[in-house]
Design a protein around this motif. Structure first.
Motif, mmCIF file in Angstrom:
data_model
loop_
_atom_site.group_PDB
_atom_site.id
_atom_site.type_symbol
_atom_site.label_atom_id
_atom_site.label_comp_id
_atom_site.label_asym_id
_atom_site.label_seq_id
_atom_site.Cartn_x
_atom_site.Cartn_y
_atom_site.Cartn_z
ATOM 1 N N PRO A 55 0.838 -1.206 0.000
ATOM 2 C CA PRO A 55 0.000 0.000 0.000
ATOM 3 C C PRO A 55 0.868 1.249 0.000
ATOM 4 O O PRO A 55 1.971 1.253 0.548
ATOM 5 N N LYS A 56 0.364 2.297 -0.623
ATOM 6 C CA LYS A 56 1.089 3.560 -0.691
ATOM 7 C C LYS A 56 0.229 4.644 -0.060
ATOM 8 O O LYS A 56 -0.993 4.576 -0.085
ATOM 9 N N VAL A 57 0.859 5.637 0.486
ATOM 10 C CA VAL A 57 0.146 6.747 1.107
ATOM 11 C C VAL A 57 -0.695 7.445 0.039
ATOM 12 O O VAL A 57 -0.212 7.757 -1.043
ATOM 13 N N GLY A 58 -1.967 7.639 0.333
ATOM 14 C CA GLY A 58 -2.881 8.296 -0.595
ATOM 15 C C GLY A 58 -3.757 7.339 -1.375
ATOM 16 O O GLY A 58 -4.725 7.765 -1.992
ATOM 17 N N GLU A 59 -3.454 6.041 -1.350
ATOM 18 C CA GLU A 59 -4.282 5.061 -2.057
ATOM 19 C C GLU A 59 -5.599 4.844 -1.309
ATOM 20 O O GLU A 59 -5.653 4.935 -0.095
#
Length: 141
Positions: A55-59
């Protein structure tokens, strides 16, 4: 508190999706988080995810747990499971998701989605149910 590792998007630390869901307290164990992902209960951009996805920040993720379906945006990444107040800082639930969840909870509470019956079955109906379930007609004690 020194053991807490919060990873930013550009850091070298890698976080698996199942581990992040566990750390964010959506599921009680990591195995349950993995089973939910494999069962299609977690979606990103309308597609099913894999447990190893990073997971990435903002997803934005759509997560189903029980009767609830939440739409959350990742705020931070963590591999350590902490208390609920700290876990809630890892994500932000969208406003429409909160409204939809509260509306569904009200409907469940009111019994709109439950099974409606006419009350307790009569003696004749109980006999019919007994025979329907494979009863032989003789009561065995």
């Amino acid at each position: 508190m020194s053991e807490v590792r919060v990873a930013k998007q550009d850091a070298d630390d890698k976080v698996r999706l199942d581990k992040w869901l566990w750390a964010a307290r959506f599921y009680k164990t990591r195995a349950l988080a993995k089973a939910a992902i494999e069962g299609g209960k977690v979606h990103c951009r309308g597609e099913r995810c894999k447990p190893g996805k990073e997971p990435k920040v903002g997803e934005e993720y759509v997560i189903r747990t029980g009767f609830d379906e939440r739409t959350v945006v990742v705020q931070a990444l963590s591999v350590v499971r902490r208390g609920a107040p700290e876990a809630q800082t890892l994500y932000a639930e969208t406003g429409e998701s909160i409204v939809r969840r509260e509306k569904a909870a009200e409907q469940r509470k009111a019994g709109a989605l439950g099974v409606q019956t006419e009350g307790r079955p009569s003696k004749k109906q109980r006999r019919q149910l007994f025979y329907l379930r494979g009863g032989s007609g003789e009561w065995v004690e």
